[in-house]
Design a protein around this motif. Structure first.
Motif, mmCIF file in Angstrom:
data_model
loop_
_atom_site.group_PDB
_atom_site.id
_atom_site.type_symbol
_atom_site.label_atom_id
_atom_site.label_comp_id
_atom_site.label_asym_id
_atom_site.label_seq_id
_atom_site.Cartn_x
_atom_site.Cartn_y
_atom_site.Cartn_z
ATOM 1 N N PRO A 40 58.421 43.979 79.526
ATOM 2 C CA PRO A 40 57.998 43.646 78.159
ATOM 3 C C PRO A 40 56.852 42.636 78.204
ATOM 4 C CG PRO A 40 60.088 42.591 78.674
ATOM 5 C CD PRO A 40 59.733 43.436 79.860
ATOM 6 N N LEU A 41 55.899 42.802 77.313
ATOM 7 C CA LEU A 41 54.759 41.892 77.268
ATOM 8 C C LEU A 41 55.027 40.770 76.270
ATOM 9 C CD1 LEU A 41 51.815 44.469 77.193
ATOM 10 C CD2 LEU A 41 52.851 43.356 79.190
ATOM 11 N N ASP A 42 54.691 39.554 76.654
ATOM 12 C CA ASP A 42 54.773 38.426 75.729
ATOM 13 C C ASP A 42 53.597 38.446 74.757
ATOM 14 O OD1 ASP A 42 57.133 37.389 76.809
ATOM 15 O OD2 ASP A 42 56.037 36.181 78.279
ATOM 16 N N TYR A 43 52.478 39.036 75.200
ATOM 17 C CA TYR A 43 51.259 39.095 74.400
ATOM 18 C C TYR A 43 50.803 40.554 74.336
ATOM 19 C CZ TYR A 43 51.535 34.153 75.413
ATOM 20 O OH TYR A 43 51.986 32.855 75.539
ATOM 21 N N GLU A 44 51.182 41.219 73.259
ATOM 22 C CA GLU A 44 50.884 42.640 73.118
ATOM 23 C C GLU A 44 49.383 42.887 73.140
ATOM 24 O OE1 GLU A 44 52.824 40.995 70.930
ATOM 25 O OE2 GLU A 44 54.813 41.830 71.223
ATOM 26 N N VAL A 45 49.014 44.098 73.544
ATOM 27 C CA VAL A 45 47.612 44.501 73.636
ATOM 28 C C VAL A 45 47.424 45.747 72.775
ATOM 29 C CG1 VAL A 45 45.811 45.369 75.192
ATOM 30 C CG2 VAL A 45 47.398 43.600 75.986
ATOM 31 N N GLU A 46 46.339 45.772 71.995
ATOM 32 C CA GLU A 46 46.001 46.963 71.218
ATOM 33 C C GLU A 46 44.832 47.648 71.898
ATOM 34 O OE1 GLU A 46 43.881 49.623 68.818
ATOM 35 O OE2 GLU A 46 43.041 47.640 69.202
ATOM 36 N N PHE A 47 44.939 48.949 72.065
ATOM 37 C CA PHE A 47 43.847 49.736 72.639
ATOM 38 C C PHE A 47 43.949 51.161 72.135
ATOM 39 C CE2 PHE A 47 42.260 52.594 76.015
ATOM 40 C CZ PHE A 47 40.925 52.237 75.968
ATOM 41 N N GLY A 48 42.858 51.672 71.638
ATOM 42 C CA GLY A 48 42.809 53.060 71.204
ATOM 43 C C GLY A 48 43.787 53.396 70.089
ATOM 44 N N LEU A 97 45.337 42.375 79.741
ATOM 45 C CA LEU A 97 46.615 41.664 79.729
ATOM 46 C C LEU A 97 46.418 40.161 79.832
ATOM 47 C CD1 LEU A 97 48.826 43.826 82.143
ATOM 48 C CD2 LEU A 97 48.997 43.691 79.644
ATOM 49 N N ASP A 98 47.205 39.423 79.081
ATOM 50 C CA ASP A 98 47.284 37.983 79.263
ATOM 51 C C ASP A 98 47.661 37.740 80.727
ATOM 52 O OD1 ASP A 98 47.848 35.157 77.927
ATOM 53 O OD2 ASP A 98 49.484 35.579 79.338
ATOM 54 N N ASP A 99 47.148 36.695 81.308
ATOM 55 C CA ASP A 99 47.382 36.476 82.736
ATOM 56 C C ASP A 99 48.865 36.342 83.083
ATOM 57 O OD1 ASP A 99 46.189 36.252 85.365
ATOM 58 O OD2 ASP A 99 46.929 34.191 85.324
ATOM 59 N N ASP A 100 49.647 35.703 82.215
ATOM 60 C CA ASP A 100 51.086 35.603 82.488
ATOM 61 C C ASP A 100 51.744 36.973 82.463
ATOM 62 O OD1 ASP A 100 50.931 32.868 82.816
ATOM 63 O OD2 ASP A 100 51.698 32.391 80.812
ATOM 64 N N ASP A 101 51.345 37.823 81.503
ATOM 65 C CA ASP A 101 51.880 39.180 81.456
ATOM 66 C C ASP A 101 51.438 39.979 82.687
ATOM 67 O OD1 ASP A 101 53.332 38.988 79.080
ATOM 68 O OD2 ASP A 101 51.652 39.650 77.838
ATOM 69 N N ARG A 102 50.182 39.821 83.063
ATOM 70 C CA ARG A 102 49.680 40.543 84.235
ATOM 71 C C ARG A 102 50.449 40.138 85.489
ATOM 72 N NH1 ARG A 102 43.465 41.966 85.566
ATOM 73 N NH2 ARG A 102 43.759 42.737 87.671
#
Length: 119
Positions: free
Chosen positions: A29-37, A82-87
């Protein structure tokens, strides 16, 4: 008996597949969601890869291509954003699924901070 050649049905195309019951993927699970497409990525799945995928990845890197590691089921744009912590969480989750060949390549990479990126 006829003089016509015997015809056979076309051979069915079958694919080899791994049937092991060992765990082959995990979802992070991501702490910082990413929007793409038009899609919001709230999690990234990491998985074991096939020998063919590893060879394709190594070949692409050797050609200087910037591609997402094949064990991450997301586009390169999402991986890069990705946020570095999520990555870090995604890369750490991938470690148990890395084949020995990629572990060895990551260990010899000058950037040992990333387990999967040779760029």
């Amino acid at each position: 008996m006829t003089d016509q050649p015997e015809t056979t049905a076309p051979a069915e195309t079958s694919q080899a597949r791994i049937i092991s019951t060992k765990v082959r993927s995990a979802t992070v699970p991501l702490d910082y969601e990413v929007e793409f497409g038009g899609k919001v990525w709230t999690e990234i799945t990491v998985r074991r890869v096939t020998g063919k995928e590893v060879q394709g990845y190594i070949d692409a890197l050797a050609r200087g291509e910037n591609i997402a590691p094949p064990m991450f089921e997301c586009p390169l744009e999402v991986y890069d954003a990705l946020d570095d912590d999520d990555r870090m969480a995604v890369e750490e989750a991938a470690l148990p699924f890395l084949p020995r060949r990629l572990k060895a390549a990551a260990g010899s990479s000058p950037q040992s901070g990333s387990a999967t990126s040779a760029s």
